[in-house]
Design an enzyme around this catalytic site. Structure first.
Site, PDB file in Angstrom:
ATOM      1  N   THR A 255       0.862  -1.205  -0.131  1.00  0.00           N
ATOM      2  CA  THR A 255       0.026  -0.019  -0.188  1.00  0.00           C
ATOM      3  C   THR A 255       0.954   1.295   0.054  1.00  0.00           C
ATOM      4  O   THR A 255       1.980   1.129   0.434  1.00  0.00           O
ATOM      5  CB  THR A 255      -0.823   0.081   1.296  1.00  0.00           C
ATOM      6  OG1 THR A 255      -0.006   0.326   2.367  1.00  0.00           O
ATOM      7  CG2 THR A 255      -1.791  -1.246   1.520  1.00  0.00           C
ATOM      8  N   ASP A 256       0.405   2.381  -0.489  1.00  0.00           N
ATOM      9  CA  ASP A 256       0.870   3.674  -0.148  1.00  0.00           C
ATOM     10  C   ASP A 256       0.749   4.047   1.067  1.00  0.00           C
ATOM     11  O   ASP A 256      -0.186   3.111   1.864  1.00  0.00           O
ATOM     12  CB  ASP A 256       0.231   4.904  -1.282  1.00  0.00           C
ATOM     13  CG  ASP A 256       1.142   5.822  -1.472  1.00  0.00           C
ATOM     14  OD1 ASP A 256       2.153   5.856  -0.796  1.00  0.00           O
ATOM     15  OD2 ASP A 256       0.872   6.696  -2.358  1.00  0.00           O
ATOM     16  N   ALA A 257       1.304   4.903   1.698  1.00  0.00           N
ATOM     17  CA  ALA A 257       1.285   5.080   3.232  1.00  0.00           C
ATOM     18  C   ALA A 257      -0.198   5.219   3.630  1.00  0.00           C
ATOM     19  O   ALA A 257      -0.826   5.926   3.093  1.00  0.00           O
ATOM     20  CB  ALA A 257       2.089   6.571   3.464  1.00  0.00           C
TER      21      ALA A 257
END
Length: 483
Positions: A255-257
């Site tokens: 995932t992105d942050a």
């Protein structure tokens, strides 16, 4: 009563945390020993190569197969060179040159540097097709606006990184290039039919899957045709039906942050976001940059709680942890390539520069750099011509607060070189350029995304396709101003 140790370790095996400062604190290493998948390094963790190598060694002392990730894209997004700017041009410059073999060599050089420091996963390349000139977060991080060209260079970048023994993580699936909002602050929407995505945004992802990319990163963007009201990071239709089943991806979905507002706000916090991402098919959850032991434990508790109340199936979390373990095993088994001299990046940046107009009579110019705010992805990295100028006066101003007549008086009989990033959308930028050029010899150096806008009356318009240290050096050389 504490958490079940087996479930806690299972949950930890899906998390990519972070820590403050140049030395991993005890809790960061202890969590690795207890099963944490790994940590992401940010600029605050990087002081010099020896220190970074010592940090990664300390993390490996916690567990030999720990994942150590970093956002090292070259160009405008660099962590290793955040104090000076990257010695490599970014993707927009490489796309403009359109030499696929060069793109592979540049990324292999970046990968070799990372491998030499003990970093095992590069959260790169950005493979988004930047079709929106107003895109505030991708821009020069993209290889361009043509899906075919972006696909070719994306595959080359993946091949280069992984030849150096560093796992590539192509981002941001299913494509962040058409957005006009930054998912760090809000949930952007790409409201187009799936057929448009397949023709415009998805070809680079098909290419990196075919090239053997070990990881793909999700985008915190809303695509109503696929995701409904939520982000792609929480969409099983995106992560499983599209990425795994249609495109055949078998690696790790990262995932992105999750601290970004595009995810955290939509879910009601980082912990609930972690649960939703796992349920949708994500494997490795990047918590973000602002992480401490307490936050990691809260996320673990949320995941374990979701296993207890039925929001998550144990088989899904075991599958995720298994893919993360497979990624870690790949990074340990792959040998590193020898480092490449950084002159490669400077030579590449020079090839990317484009000049429209006439550059003659640039004797002793006044160089004026227009202030531009950095995105969270870029961070506050130095940029511009300043470090490369030889005996040339440079002035830094805010466009909207600068009087053109005053600048002309300061310049006197000297020509003006105006340096900016994304000048077409910089508040006051186009107006200042136009006012100056109406009564003075002006050359513009555009170091951001090369939009269609061209100011009237300027002697020359120079495009660098990025603002890295290498891009700045290249521009100064082309202008004849380099020391």
């Amino acid at each position: 009563m504490g958490l079940d140790p087996g479930l806690r370790r299972l949950a930890l095996g899906t998390l990519l945390a972070a820590y403050p400062g140049p030395i991993p604190p005890d809790w960061a290493v202890d969590l690795v020993a207890e099963g944490l998948a790994g940590h992401t390094l940010f600029g605050t963790n990087v002081h010099d190569p020896g220190q970074v190598a010592a940090s990664t060694a300390a993390l490996r002392a916690g567990r030999p197969d720990v994942l150590v990730a970093i956002d090292e894209e070259g160009g405008d997004v660099t962590r290793l060179a955040h104090a000076t700017g990257s010695p490599y041009p970014g993707n927009a410059a490489l796309g403009a040159i359109d030499d696929v073999a060069l793109t592979r060599r540049v990324y292999e050089a970046i990968g070799a540097e990372l491998a030499g420091l003990g970093i095992t996963v590069d959260l790169a390349p950005t493979v988004d097709v930047n079709t929106a000139d107003e895109n505030p977060v991708i821009g020069t991080r993209s290889f361009g606006a043509d899906p075919v060209r972006v696909a070719a260079h994306s595959a080359a970048a993946v091949a280069g990184l992984q030849a150096a023994g560093v796992a590539a993580c192509a981002k941001h699936f299913p494509g962040h290039g058409a957005t006009v909002a930054d998912s760090h602050y809000e949930l952007p929407t790409v409201d187009v039919p799936l057929d448009v995505l397949r023709e415009r945004d998805l070809p680079p992802f098909a290419a990196v899957v075919a090239a053997g990319a070990q990881a793909v990163m999700t985008a915190h963007i809303r695509v109503p045709a696929l995701t409904g009201d939520g982000p792609a990071t929480f969409s099983r239709r995106v992560l499983v039906d599209l990425l795994r089943h249609e495109y055949g991806f078998t690696g790790a979905v990262i995932t992105d942050a999750l601290e970004m507002k595009g995810a955290a706000v939509a879910a009601g916090g980082v912990g609930p976001a972690a649960v939703r991402a796992l349920a949708a098919g994500a494997d490795l959850l990047c918590i973000g940059a602002q992480v401490d032991a307490e936050l990691v434990e809260r996320v673990v508790e949320e995941i374990v709680g979701a296993l207890a109340d039925g929001r998550l199936e144990r088989a899904r979390v075991e599958e995720a942890a298994g893919r993360v373990a497979a990624l870690a095993a790949w990074t340990r088994a792959t040998g590193a390539a020898p480092a490449t001299p950084t002159t490669l990046g400077y030579a590449a940046a020079r090839r990317a520069v484009r000049v429209e107009g006439e550059l003659s009579a640039l004797d002793r110019p006044l160089v004026v750099q227009l202030h531009t705010a950095s995105t969270i992805a870029e961070g506050r990295v130095p940029w511009g011509l300043g470090p490369h100028l030889d005996g040339v006066q440079e002035l830094r101003v805010v466009a909207a607060e600068t009087d053109a007549a005053a600048l002309r008086r300061l310049a006197g009989d000297r020509p003006i070189v105006l340096v900016g990033r994304h000048l077409h959308r910089l508040p006051g930028g186009p107006e200042l350029v136009t006012a100056l050029a109406a009564a003075h010899p002006v050359t513009v150096v555009e170091m951001g995304w090369p939009a269609r806008w061209r100011p009237a009356g300027v002697r020359a318009f120079v495009t660098t396709y990025g603002a890295s240290h290498a891009n700045g050096r290249a521009a100064a050389e082309v202008l004849g101003l380099a020391g």
